[in-house]
Design a protein around this motif. Structure first.
Motif, PDB file in Angstrom:
ATOM      1  N   UNK A  34       0.810  -1.224   0.000  1.00 18.81           N
ATOM      2  CA  UNK A  34       0.000   0.000   0.000  1.00 18.81           C
ATOM      3  C   UNK A  34       0.837   1.265   0.000  1.00 18.81           C
ATOM      4  N   UNK A  35       2.165   1.118   0.048  1.00 20.70           N
ATOM      5  CA  UNK A  35       3.039   2.281  -0.039  1.00 20.70           C
ATOM      6  C   UNK A  35       3.525   2.844   1.278  1.00 20.70           C
ATOM      7  N   UNK A  36       3.281   2.143   2.374  1.00 19.01           N
ATOM      8  CA  UNK A  36       3.747   2.627   3.687  1.00 19.01           C
ATOM      9  C   UNK A  36       5.235   2.313   3.817  1.00 19.01           C
ATOM     10  N   UNK A  37       6.067   3.275   4.197  1.00 17.22           N
ATOM     11  CA  UNK A  37       7.511   3.027   4.308  1.00 17.22           C
ATOM     12  C   UNK A  37       7.834   2.133   5.501  1.00 17.22           C
ATOM     13  N   UNK A  38       8.919   1.368   5.385  1.00  7.36           N
ATOM     14  CA  UNK A  38       9.300   0.425   6.433  1.00  7.36           C
ATOM     15  C   UNK A  38       9.569   1.078   7.794  1.00  7.36           C
ATOM     16  N   UNK A  39      10.190   2.278   7.847  1.00  7.31           N
ATOM     17  CA  UNK A  39      10.380   2.892   9.161  1.00  7.31           C
ATOM     18  C   UNK A  39       9.071   3.168   9.899  1.00  7.31           C
ATOM     19  N   UNK A  40       7.976   3.306   9.169  1.00  9.89           N
ATOM     20  CA  UNK A  40       6.677   3.505   9.796  1.00  9.89           C
ATOM     21  C   UNK A  40       5.971   2.173  10.049  1.00  9.89           C
ATOM     22  N   UNK A  41       6.288   1.167   9.232  1.00  7.85           N
ATOM     23  CA  UNK A  41       5.652  -0.144   9.394  1.00  7.85           C
ATOM     24  C   UNK A  41       6.057  -0.787  10.711  1.00  7.85           C
ATOM     25  N   UNK A  42       7.327  -0.650  11.102  1.00  9.58           N
ATOM     26  CA  UNK A  42       7.815  -1.306  12.316  1.00  9.58           C
ATOM     27  C   UNK A  42       7.016  -0.900  13.557  1.00  9.58           C
ATOM     28  N   UNK A  43       6.822   0.392  13.860  1.00  7.17           N
ATOM     29  CA  UNK A  43       6.012   0.722  15.045  1.00  7.17           C
ATOM     30  C   UNK A  43       4.555   0.276  14.922  1.00  7.17           C
ATOM     31  N   UNK A  44       4.034   0.254  13.685  1.00  5.56           N
ATOM     32  CA  UNK A  44       2.660  -0.229  13.500  1.00  5.56           C
ATOM     33  C   UNK A  44       2.570  -1.708  13.855  1.00  5.56           C
ATOM     34  N   UNK A  45       3.578  -2.479  13.445  1.00  6.59           N
ATOM     35  CA  UNK A  45       3.609  -3.912  13.742  1.00  6.59           C
ATOM     36  C   UNK A  45       3.710  -4.138  15.249  1.00  6.59           C
ATOM     37  N   UNK A  46       4.549  -3.352  15.923  1.00  3.37           N
ATOM     38  CA  UNK A  46       4.680  -3.493  17.376  1.00  3.37           C
ATOM     39  C   UNK A  46       3.368  -3.130  18.072  1.00  3.37           C
ATOM     40  N   UNK A  47       2.686  -2.093  17.576  1.00  2.00           N
ATOM     41  CA  UNK A  47       1.385  -1.720  18.146  1.00  2.00           C
ATOM     42  C   UNK A  47       0.371  -2.840  17.930  1.00  2.00           C
ATOM     43  N   UNK A  48       0.430  -3.485  16.768  1.00  2.63           N
ATOM     44  CA  UNK A  48      -0.438  -4.632  16.506  1.00  2.63           C
ATOM     45  C   UNK A  48      -0.184  -5.727  17.530  1.00  2.63           C
ATOM     46  N   UNK A  49       1.081  -5.983  17.837  1.00  2.00           N
ATOM     47  CA  UNK A  49       1.404  -6.979  18.844  1.00  2.00           C
ATOM     48  C   UNK A  49       0.825  -6.628  20.205  1.00  2.00           C
ATOM     49  N   UNK A  50       0.876  -5.356  20.559  1.00  2.00           N
ATOM     50  CA  UNK A  50       0.287  -4.904  21.825  1.00  2.00           C
ATOM     51  C   UNK A  50      -1.207  -5.224  21.866  1.00  2.00           C
TER      52      UNK A  50
END
Length: 330
Positions: free
Chosen positions: A83-99
């Motif tokens: 979808x075009x989201x850059x990896x530096x932004x994907x990492x915190x999103x993934x961690x938030x998903x884990x939370x």
């Protein structure tokens, strides 16, 4: 000191050393630095998830959804990248998903009082199903080499991946928390007796809730590493990994009933499991046999420490009492 030398985690370390020595002599290529570099890459996700899993099992709970959290994190990561989201932004999103995923587990276990085994078996299926909803059976593999190469990059002058060194550092921190702080003593107290821990002023439900959050967050981080290492985001990434994680933790001497275990033993268990499995793979042993080995080690890890404890207790009971007072003549 003698008691420590006879402990289960020391036995696991000795067996690990024997496996390394025998495999180095019997399996061609086992002793090469290249092989050990790949072996450590296999160790990273299991060791990473095993750290918080140790805390969870010591409190008498379990989380079987970790591999599905890894897979869902990988799937979401792939979809975000497409979808075009850059990896530096994907990492915190993934961690938030884990939370969020860990909070769901924790809410059902501590909020509704449901058994963690039943809850996480359910979320194991739920989260894996959501991974297929997000990404289907597609594979996203066009991640930039600057990220995928860094995931497997070795420390300068060695074949040791920098990520393995990071996990080793985290293991030291987790070990200090578990064995040298009031938090660790509280975890052991909960594993031995929830009610007694509550009467001692420990917030059992709150602590367990955050342990489930921590475990899922670390599993999501492992999903990020897994995706970068294999340069592929798939919904089935990490399928079955929960068996290896639990087997390694129990093999390291952590009691499935809670209240007993050490981080040193767990890390030795992880290394023993992966070393043995990779040595068998290098010797062209069929994949089905590797599954049998993992299952056998899981059974040994449950039966072994308890059998050893019962044997020591029986030997103590048979030991003749030593008189402590002066002999009385008739």
């Amino acid at each position: 000191m003698l008691k420590r030398l006879g402990s289960w985690d020391v036995l696991v370390i000795v067996v690990l050393a024997l496996v390394v020595v025998v495999s180095s002599a019997a399996v061609e290529g086992f002793a090469s630095s290249r092989f050990w570099g790949f072996l450590l890459l296999d160790v990273i996700p299991i060791a990473l998830i095993a750290l918080p899993m140790t805390f969870v099992i010591i409190t008498g709970e379990i989380d079987l959804s970790v591999a599905s959290v890894l897979g869902l994190s990988s799937a979401v990561m792939g979809q975000l990248w497409v979808s075009g989201v850059p990896l530096p932004l994907i990492l915190p999103i993934i961690l938030l998903l884990g939370v969020v995923l860990g909070a769901v587990n924790g809410l059902f276990v501590t909020g509704f009082g449901l058994p963690s085994l039943a809850v996480t078996i359910g979320t194991l299926a739920l989260y894996r199903g959501l991974a297929y909803v997000v990404l289907g059976d597609r594979a996203v593999a066009d991640f930039p080499f600057a990220w995928t190469g860094q995931a497997i990059e070795a420390l300068p002058g060695t074949t040791i991946p920098w990520a393995a060194a990071t996990v080793a550092g985290l293991a030291v921190i987790f070990g200090i928390v578990l064995h040298a702080t009031p938090i660790g003593r509280a975890l052991f107290a909960m594993g031995n007796n929830d009610q007694a821990a509550t009467f001692s002023g420990i917030s059992v439900a709150k602590t367990k809730f955050w342990l489930f959050v921590l475990t899922a967050t670390v599993a999501a981080l492992a999903g990020f590493f897994w995706t970068m290492r294999y340069a592929s985001a798939r919904a089935d990434n990490g399928a079955g990994l929960e068996l290896s994680v639990v087997a390694a933790v129990l093999l390291g001497g952590v009691s499935i009933f809670g209240g007993r275990g050490s981080l040193l033993g767990v890390m030795a268990g992880v290394l023993l499991l992966i070393t043995l499995r990779n040595a068998l793979q290098l010797a062209d042993v069929p994949a089905d046999t590797l599954t049998v080995v993992t299952g056998a080690l899981l059974i040994i890890s449950v039966v072994g420490p308890n059998a050893a404890t019962m044997l020591r207790a029986r030997l103590r009971r048979r030991r003749p009492a030593v008189p402590t007072g002066p002999a009385v003549s008739p």
